[in-house]
Write an enzyme that holds these catalytic residues in place. Sequence first.
Site, short mmCIF file in Angstrom:
data_model
loop_
_atom_site.label_atom_id
_atom_site.label_comp_id
_atom_site.label_asym_id
_atom_site.label_seq_id
_atom_site.Cartn_x
_atom_site.Cartn_y
_atom_site.Cartn_z
CG HIS A 243 -1.86 -1.14 1.29
ND1 HIS A 243 -2.89 -1.27 0.38
CD2 HIS A 243 -1.94 -2.22 2.11
CE1 HIS A 243 -3.57 -2.37 0.64
NE2 HIS A 243 -3.02 -2.98 1.68
CD GLU A 273 -3.33 -6.56 1.82
OE1 GLU A 273 -3.53 -5.43 2.28
OE2 GLU A 273 -3.44 -7.61 2.49
C1 XIL Z 1 -9.17 -3.77 4.35
C2 XIL Z 1 -10.33 -3.79 3.39
O1 XIL Z 1 -9.89 -3.29 2.15
C3 XIL Z 1 -11.45 -2.96 3.91
O2 XIL Z 1 -12.60 -3.11 3.09
C4 XIL Z 1 -11.80 -3.39 5.33
O3 XIL Z 1 -12.76 -2.51 5.86
C5 XIL Z 1 -10.57 -3.38 6.20
O4 XIL Z 1 -9.57 -4.17 5.62
N1 XIL Z 1 -4.22 -4.82 5.05
C6 XIL Z 1 -4.89 -5.99 4.85
C7 XIL Z 1 -6.26 -5.97 4.30
O5 XIL Z 1 -4.30 -7.06 5.02
O6 XIL Z 1 -7.03 -7.03 4.77
C8 XIL Z 1 -6.95 -4.67 4.58
O7 XIL Z 1 -8.20 -4.67 3.90
C9 XIL Z 1 -6.10 -3.52 4.16
C10 XIL Z 1 -4.78 -3.51 4.91
#
Ligand code: XIL
Length: 593
Positions: A243, A273
């Site tokens: 991210h 992600e």
């Molecule tokens: C996030 C989802 O995108 C949201 O919809 C939810 O409300 C919270 O979780 N790291 C992770 C993911 O491993 O599971 C998270 O996803 C984002 C950060």
Amino acid sequence: MCTVRVLILILTLAVLHAQPATLREAADQRPLLIGAAANADEYGMANRLNEPQYASTLAAQFNMLEAENAMKWSSIHPSQSTYNFGPGDKLVAFAEAHGMKVRGHNLLWHSNNPDWVNTYAKTATPAQMSAVLEDHIKTVVVHYKGKVFAWDVVNEAIPDNPSGAGTPLRDSIWYNQPGIGQTGTGYVEQAFRWAHEADPNALLFYNEYSIEGPGAKFDAMLNMLKDFVARGVPIHGVGFQMHIDTNGYPSSAGLAQNIQKVTALGLQVHFTELDVRIRVSNGTASAADLQSQAATYQRVTTVCLQNPGCTAIQTWGFTDKYSWIPGFFSGFGAALPFDASYQAKPAVGAMIDAMQTVAPVLSGSAVVNAASYAAGAVAPGEIVTLFNVNYGPPSILEAVFDGSVLSSNLGSTRVFFDGIPAPFIYALVGQSSVVVPYAVAGKQDTVMQYEYNGVRSNSVTIPVVPSAPGIFSLNQSGTGPGATLNQDYSVNSAANPVAAGGAVQVFATGGGTIVGGATDGAVATGAGAQTLNVTATVGGLPARVLYAGPAPQLVNGVLQVNVEIPQGLSGPQPLAINVDGRPSQPGITVAVR
Ligand code: XIL
């Protein structure tokens, strides 16, 4: 792929190269898993898979998906005695219908635990917590056994600013509040062991953020990984969440270094992600920010492709219509490759561009004898297989003739030895087979290079030897029953053995040069002779060589040796040839009656 096809030479038309229009088409040439987090109807929301543009974009652009929320504790296990598999099952069914792989996310996290388990943790003993976690992991993994190929087993166990030796861990109901009764990283390890028991074939990942570049958090994670690998804990990969924004973290060098430190342990890396957040006002980003976002997507895609062992890139969602970023990073948004109307943003072209321009990676140790899979050196005329080159035709292309010789350009794939293109047996991303040009004869070594769609790999220098014999095996494993014919041209087997005193035709490669020379890629029209001395043993006994030379009707480079079976043998017997003092691989057999 079928190396024994050289013995059959099924010829098909070469498929002309088409420019990939989608992320998925481009990724299938690397081969790279390209995924997106997706949603069905978890938490009672309208099923996104029923939204036509959502579904068509997901299926067209990606070859993998992961449940963004549907397989998390609070969705899939809403009360102690209830599992809610419906939304996850819909995602799996969608993936199956569109030939996509499924990653599972996640089995253990400090966050997103349902109220019932948080309440339970307040009074439960570690033994009770352990029982709850084991039930959860095993029930979920068994449910998706054979459907989810890779699981994020543990998510985000390491705190943001770890200090101290070893692997500091984040407080959680599973670790220490009250925990499951394991010390240190023991609870993480236990989760991997339970997941592995539930599905021994699933790839098991540790998933984390802020470990994409060097730093204390990465070091803490690496300590745990090294310990797990050293002790044989069933772990297969690390998810780099990614991210990120456009400010340059992780640097390309830092990201490459971290991927290499993980893959050096024998683990693979998935970007799990990926999103690249940029500033938005009223949901709109500037054109300049969209360009720097595209450059960031291109940069991290490039680093992944440059580092073997980085095998998947997955974005966290795919359309700006649905993204967690605006809700979690105030002032930011527009983080995904497709806009809110499902139109490709500059990031899509940038990722495709990376997939088409990053040089394929050729490794000398991945060039092996096509029959024996022995690596190390090549011989003139040897049929070799190149494994793992990460750019090429997405489906197999078999040999075609170019005039009277096998083409050395198969679907825009070429392999050069000292600049000479080699005739192809087949081409496929990750696995191609060519015939080493006879011109390498007499050299100390040869410089190899691979090319696809005009993009050349690195060069590797491989030693040249006069011969490097390998016998083709019937099941193409390189060991077991050899690809041998009895005198009546029937395939030798336990059910069809040769009589002692009779003869078999053995098919091999790596026999070196031919008396009078041979044209690269041409079909041998009749009998001939090897330049080098060929001997054979059967059952360890010297066996008379009745013929050693080109195999008539097959491509130059296939060595046929007719061997007389010594008297007094019966049953499966070890079969070996030796060319100029260099033996074929052990483990090949011939059936004798
Ligand atoms: C996030 C989802 O995108 C949201 O919809 C939810 O409300 C919270 O979780 N790291 C992770 C993911 O491993 O599971 C998270 O996803 C984002 C950060």
